[in-house]
Design a protein around this motif. Structure first.
Motif, PDB file in Angstrom:
ATOM      1  N   ILE A 117       0.844  -1.204   0.000  1.00 54.27           N
ATOM      2  CA  ILE A 117       0.000   0.000   0.000  1.00 54.27           C
ATOM      3  C   ILE A 117       0.872   1.243   0.000  1.00 54.27           C
ATOM      4  CG2 ILE A 117      -1.659   1.299   1.374  1.00 54.27           C
ATOM      5  CD1 ILE A 117      -2.725  -1.388   2.386  1.00 54.27           C
ATOM      6  N   VAL A 118       1.913   1.225   0.861  1.00 51.92           N
ATOM      7  CA  VAL A 118       2.810   2.382   0.943  1.00 51.92           C
ATOM      8  C   VAL A 118       3.503   2.600  -0.410  1.00 51.92           C
ATOM      9  CG1 VAL A 118       4.904   3.278   2.029  1.00 51.92           C
ATOM     10  CG2 VAL A 118       3.178   2.136   3.417  1.00 51.92           C
ATOM     11  N   ARG A 119       4.005   1.510  -0.960  1.00 48.70           N
ATOM     12  CA  ARG A 119       4.706   1.607  -2.245  1.00 48.70           C
ATOM     13  C   ARG A 119       3.779   2.164  -3.329  1.00 48.70           C
ATOM     14  NH1 ARG A 119       5.901  -1.972  -6.615  1.00 48.70           N
ATOM     15  NH2 ARG A 119       4.312  -3.385  -5.831  1.00 48.70           N
ATOM     16  N   GLY A 120       2.563   1.614  -3.406  1.00 53.08           N
ATOM     17  CA  GLY A 120       1.614   2.060  -4.416  1.00 53.08           C
ATOM     18  C   GLY A 120       1.250   3.530  -4.253  1.00 53.08           C
ATOM     19  N   ALA A 121       1.047   3.938  -2.978  1.00 48.39           N
ATOM     20  CA  ALA A 121       0.620   5.324  -2.737  1.00 48.39           C
ATOM     21  C   ALA A 121       1.738   6.297  -3.101  1.00 48.39           C
ATOM     22  CB  ALA A 121       0.210   5.493  -1.282  1.00 48.39           C
ATOM     23  N   ILE A 122       2.979   5.941  -2.768  1.00 48.69           N
ATOM     24  CA  ILE A 122       4.101   6.826  -3.100  1.00 48.69           C
ATOM     25  C   ILE A 122       4.246   6.938  -4.614  1.00 48.69           C
ATOM     26  CG2 ILE A 122       6.625   7.024  -3.020  1.00 48.69           C
ATOM     27  CD1 ILE A 122       6.504   6.039  -0.164  1.00 48.69           C
ATOM     28  N   ASN A 123       4.068   5.789  -5.294  1.00 47.49           N
ATOM     29  CA  ASN A 123       4.169   5.821  -6.760  1.00 47.49           C
ATOM     30  C   ASN A 123       3.059   6.628  -7.404  1.00 47.49           C
ATOM     31  OD1 ASN A 123       6.474   4.368  -6.961  1.00 47.49           O
ATOM     32  ND2 ASN A 123       5.452   2.378  -7.197  1.00 47.49           N
ATOM     33  N   SER A 124       1.912   6.744  -6.697  1.00 52.62           N
ATOM     34  CA  SER A 124       0.779   7.419  -7.328  1.00 52.62           C
ATOM     35  C   SER A 124       0.847   8.938  -7.184  1.00 52.62           C
ATOM     36  CB  SER A 124      -0.534   6.899  -6.750  1.00 52.62           C
ATOM     37  OG  SER A 124      -0.717   7.449  -5.476  1.00 52.62           O
ATOM     38  N   VAL A 125       1.806   9.433  -6.388  1.00 53.07           N
ATOM     39  CA  VAL A 125       1.980  10.890  -6.314  1.00 53.07           C
ATOM     40  C   VAL A 125       2.549  11.360  -7.663  1.00 53.07           C
ATOM     41  CG1 VAL A 125       3.255  12.746  -5.179  1.00 53.07           C
ATOM     42  CG2 VAL A 125       2.349  10.871  -3.830  1.00 53.07           C
ATOM     43  N   PRO A 126       1.908  12.368  -8.260  1.00 49.93           N
ATOM     44  CA  PRO A 126       2.331  12.757  -9.614  1.00 49.93           C
ATOM     45  C   PRO A 126       3.836  13.028  -9.709  1.00 49.93           C
ATOM     46  CG  PRO A 126       0.364  13.936  -8.990  1.00 49.93           C
ATOM     47  CD  PRO A 126       0.783  13.170  -7.790  1.00 49.93           C
ATOM     48  N   ARG A 127       4.391  12.595 -10.799  1.00 51.18           N
ATOM     49  CA  ARG A 127       5.835  12.693 -11.045  1.00 51.18           C
ATOM     50  C   ARG A 127       6.326  14.146 -10.950  1.00 51.18           C
ATOM     51  NH1 ARG A 127       9.975   9.796 -10.234  1.00 51.18           N
ATOM     52  NH2 ARG A 127      11.734  10.674 -11.361  1.00 51.18           N
ATOM     53  N   ALA A 128       5.458  15.059 -11.395  1.00 50.60           N
ATOM     54  CA  ALA A 128       5.842  16.473 -11.412  1.00 50.60           C
ATOM     55  C   ALA A 128       6.140  16.993 -10.008  1.00 50.60           C
ATOM     56  CB  ALA A 128       4.739  17.306 -12.054  1.00 50.60           C
ATOM     57  N   GLN A 129       5.519  16.395  -9.001  1.00 48.39           N
ATOM     58  CA  GLN A 129       5.762  16.818  -7.624  1.00 48.39           C
ATOM     59  C   GLN A 129       7.210  16.531  -7.208  1.00 48.39           C
ATOM     60  OE1 GLN A 129       3.497  18.175  -5.364  1.00 48.39           O
ATOM     61  NE2 GLN A 129       1.959  18.364  -6.969  1.00 48.39           N
ATOM     62  N   TYR A 130       7.700  15.363  -7.639  1.00 46.25           N
ATOM     63  CA  TYR A 130       9.115  15.038  -7.381  1.00 46.25           C
ATOM     64  C   TYR A 130       9.999  16.068  -8.047  1.00 46.25           C
ATOM     65  CZ  TYR A 130       8.310  10.179  -5.853  1.00 46.25           C
ATOM     66  OH  TYR A 130       7.938   9.066  -5.179  1.00 46.25           O
ATOM     67  N   GLU A 131       9.670  16.300  -9.320  1.00 45.87           N
ATOM     68  CA  GLU A 131      10.530  17.161 -10.126  1.00 45.87           C
ATOM     69  C   GLU A 131      10.574  18.572  -9.567  1.00 45.87           C
ATOM     70  OE1 GLU A 131       8.699  16.382 -13.854  1.00 45.87           O
ATOM     71  OE2 GLU A 131       9.632  14.403 -13.990  1.00 45.87           O
ATOM     72  N   ALA A 132       9.380  19.041  -9.123  1.00 52.69           N
ATOM     73  CA  ALA A 132       9.333  20.386  -8.543  1.00 52.69           C
ATOM     74  C   ALA A 132      10.192  20.445  -7.288  1.00 52.69           C
ATOM     75  CB  ALA A 132       7.895  20.759  -8.215  1.00 52.69           C
ATOM     76  N   ALA A 133      10.106  19.387  -6.453  1.00 52.99           N
ATOM     77  CA  ALA A 133      10.878  19.366  -5.219  1.00 52.99           C
ATOM     78  C   ALA A 133      12.370  19.336  -5.527  1.00 52.99           C
ATOM     79  CB  ALA A 133      10.478  18.168  -4.367  1.00 52.99           C
ATOM     80  N   VAL A 134      12.747  18.600  -6.582  1.00 52.82           N
ATOM     81  CA  VAL A 134      14.153  18.558  -6.975  1.00 52.82           C
ATOM     82  C   VAL A 134      14.597  19.936  -7.468  1.00 52.82           C
ATOM     83  CG1 VAL A 134      15.775  17.591  -8.645  1.00 52.82           C
ATOM     84  CG2 VAL A 134      14.155  16.099  -7.498  1.00 52.82           C
ATOM     85  N   ALA A 135      13.723  20.550  -8.257  1.00 44.81           N
ATOM     86  CA  ALA A 135      14.057  21.864  -8.808  1.00 44.81           C
ATOM     87  C   ALA A 135      14.232  22.911  -7.711  1.00 44.81           C
ATOM     88  CB  ALA A 135      12.956  22.313  -9.778  1.00 44.81           C
ATOM     89  N   LEU A 136      13.487  22.719  -6.606  1.00 40.75           N
ATOM     90  CA  LEU A 136      13.610  23.641  -5.480  1.00 40.75           C
ATOM     91  C   LEU A 136      14.811  23.307  -4.591  1.00 40.75           C
ATOM     92  CD1 LEU A 136       9.872  23.984  -4.459  1.00 40.75           C
ATOM     93  CD2 LEU A 136      11.316  25.775  -5.434  1.00 40.75           C
ATOM     94  N   ASN A 137      15.581  22.299  -5.023  1.00 40.14           N
ATOM     95  CA  ASN A 137      16.792  21.910  -4.306  1.00 40.14           C
ATOM     96  C   ASN A 137      16.524  21.364  -2.902  1.00 40.14           C
ATOM     97  OD1 ASN A 137      19.460  21.462  -4.375  1.00 40.14           O
ATOM     98  ND2 ASN A 137      20.091  23.550  -3.807  1.00 40.14           N
ATOM     99  N   MET A 138      15.436  20.630  -2.754  1.00 38.29           N
ATOM    100  CA  MET A 138      15.139  20.010  -1.466  1.00 38.29           C
ATOM    101  C   MET A 138      15.980  18.754  -1.305  1.00 38.29           C
ATOM    102  SD  MET A 138      11.046  20.085  -1.085  1.00 38.29           S
ATOM    103  CE  MET A 138      10.183  21.507  -0.465  1.00 38.29           C
ATOM    104  N   THR A 139      16.347  18.446  -0.064  1.00 34.22           N
ATOM    105  CA  THR A 139      17.062  17.185   0.178  1.00 34.22           C
ATOM    106  C   THR A 139      16.050  16.046   0.056  1.00 34.22           C
ATOM    107  OG1 THR A 139      16.570  17.241   2.522  1.00 34.22           O
ATOM    108  CG2 THR A 139      18.615  18.289   1.818  1.00 34.22           C
ATOM    109  N   PRO A 140      16.518  14.811  -0.237  1.00 38.34           N
ATOM    110  CA  PRO A 140      15.584  13.688  -0.384  1.00 38.34           C
ATOM    111  C   PRO A 140      14.678  13.531   0.846  1.00 38.34           C
ATOM    112  CG  PRO A 140      17.748  13.035  -1.123  1.00 38.34           C
ATOM    113  CD  PRO A 140      17.891  14.429  -0.583  1.00 38.34           C
ATOM    114  N   PHE A 141      15.251  13.720   2.049  1.00 35.20           N
ATOM    115  CA  PHE A 141      14.458  13.565   3.263  1.00 35.20           C
ATOM    116  C   PHE A 141      13.368  14.622   3.349  1.00 35.20           C
ATOM    117  CE2 PHE A 141      13.660  14.563   7.745  1.00 35.20           C
ATOM    118  CZ  PHE A 141      13.199  13.334   8.172  1.00 35.20           C
TER     119      PHE A 141
END
Lengths: 214, 244
Positions: free
Chosen positions: B107-131
């Protein structure tokens, strides 16, 4: 008391476990059959036009689904003392899982495009023909993988039947364990049999699901 | 019938103690399961193959070998093999936790995967640490998705607690069984027991609905009061085929 793993116990108990495994499989197959048929009946009844049908059906279903299978089994065996335990087990497993499969069917039926219903009405097909010839063939195809998954989880719950003295695999394992004080060997073996049987099946179901586009 | 209820009143302390054991096993088991779900679910998303592989093996093992066998293995086989014995309640908690943790990790794996990809990318672009990215962006959104499925697992865990009766923990089933054998009122006893589990299941559903509402609020999604009374078992059963 530290004791090593006794391979002789493994060799001796394996034929008994496999004999019990046949009963396990039989209960799973028949139980799945009951669940598949009854679940369909519940799903169709749940779409009845009258509230006098849908409300009681839903209430009974919620109750069965929210209560433990083990209590249902033990209760049924205590009330119907004259019926054979295996029969009780199959019927109770079937009814319990029917409450889940009915939801699967419901989703499958909802997945049939609305236009199909309208076309049936336009052709003035009677309800029976509508279900039989148009809706169900499309719905059932979509729900098959999900039904397979429930069959696997039912398979993993068949050990409950040992409690009402159905002589399935875990019943035999427990008996052998008590007689020879070799619980470690028999329960490890029984667990492995479950793993070996259920893992490839679930892989297969996943493949089937992907192929049907879920 | 009246015989049954008078005995029930006489033995009320035992019944209450049994109810407490059942609740304890459910709560502690689900907490362990929750912990393992996150651990294994996050491991499954790791970039390192050994970490991902380990999570996969553990999940498939505990999902594949049947809860019943795991419980019996802990109770009967482990003392024989290692000489170390767990109390029946602890056996239950560990077995429920491991088994449902394995289901929960999917369930955890599926839910994390279902968060839109763009959200990851935006967080990366904002220079957030993985944590930081996981804590502030991904997890709050994934968490809302997880709750309905977790509710379903929680109810299933509750429904497994009568197994404790088999390994002689004094749970609710044991207490009612005892009264049944004393009075011979089979039907009343089991109907009462079923009703008790039904009430427990609905209480848990209600709590989880509250939790879901507050999680949605935090994301700015408002839901009506009607959603609190909704039973979740129905909704997720239709989609949970693979999750079980």
């Amino acid at each position: 008391m530290n004791q090593t793993f006794d391979w002789n116990a493994v060799r001796d108990s394996l034929p008994l476990l496999l004999q019990g495994f046949r009963v396990t499989l039989l209960a799973t197959v028949l139980g799945t059959l009951v669940a598949a048929v009854l679940g369909l009946a519940i799903a169709v009844a749940g779409r009845a036009p009258s509230r006098w049908v849908t409300v009681p059906v839903k209430a009974v279903m919620e109750f069965v689904r929210a209560t433990p299978l083990l209590v249902q089994l033990v209760g049924a065996a205590a009330v119907f003392t004259s019926v054979e335990p295996l029969t009780i087990g199959i019927v109770v497993l079937g009814i319990h899982y029917a409450t889940y499969t009915s939801e699967v069917y419901r989703a499958g039926i909802d997945g049939v495009p609305k236009g199909q219903w309208e076309a049936c009405r336009a052709l003035s097909l009677p309800p029976r023909r509508t279900w039989q010839a148009v809706i169900l063939p499309q719905a059932v195809r979509n729900v098959l993988p999900a039904l397979g998954n429930y069959a696997i989880s039912m398979f993993k719950e068949t050990p409950f039947l040992a409690v009402i003295t159905v002589q399935e695999m875990v019943f035999e394992a427990r008996k052998y364990g008590t007689d020879h004080f070799a619980y470690t060997e028999v329960f490890t073996l029984a667990g492995l049999v479950f793993l070996v049987a259920s893992y490839p099946t679930s892989l297969l179901m996943r493949k089937l699901e992907k192929r049907l586009g879920h | 019938m009246s015989d049954f209820f008078s005995t029930l009143l006489d033995e009320f302390p035992q019944v209450r103690a049994g109810l407490w054991v059942t609740v304890e096993a459910t709560v502690l088991g689900s907490l362990l399961a929750l912990l393992l779900s996150f651990l294994l679910g996050l491991m499954a998303g790791s970039g390192l193959l050994p970490v991902r592989g380990l999570s996969r093996i553990v999940v498939e093992f505990f999902r594949g070998t049947s809860l019943y066998i795991q419980l019996f293995w802990l109770y009967y086989a482990m003392p024989q093999l290692t000489g170390y014995e767990l109390t029946p309640l602890l056996c239950g908690v560990v077995a429920f936790g491991l088994n449902y943790g394995a289901y929960g990790s999917e369930i955890v794996r599926g839910a994390i995967n279902s968060v839109p990809r763009a959200q990851y990318e935006a967080a990366v672009a904002l220079n957030m640490t993985p944590f930081h990215r996981m804590r502030k962006v991904i997890m709050p959104q994934a968490w809302v998705q997880m709750i309905p499925s977790f509710t379903n697992l929680l109810i299933q865990l509750l429904k497994c607690t009568p197994l404790l009766w088999l390994i002689s923990a004094a749970d609710l089933m044991t207490a009612v069984e005892h009264i049944r054998s004393r009075t011979g009122e089979t039907l009343t006893a089991y109907l009462l027991l079923l009703a008790a589990y039904f009430v427990l299941a609905y209480a848990l559903t209600l709590l989880m609905n509250l939790l879901e509402r507050s999680a949605k609020r935090r994301l700015g999604l408002h839901t009506g009061a009607g959603s609190l009374l909704k039973s979740r078992t129905a909704e997720s059963a239709a989609t949970a085929g693979g999750a079980r």
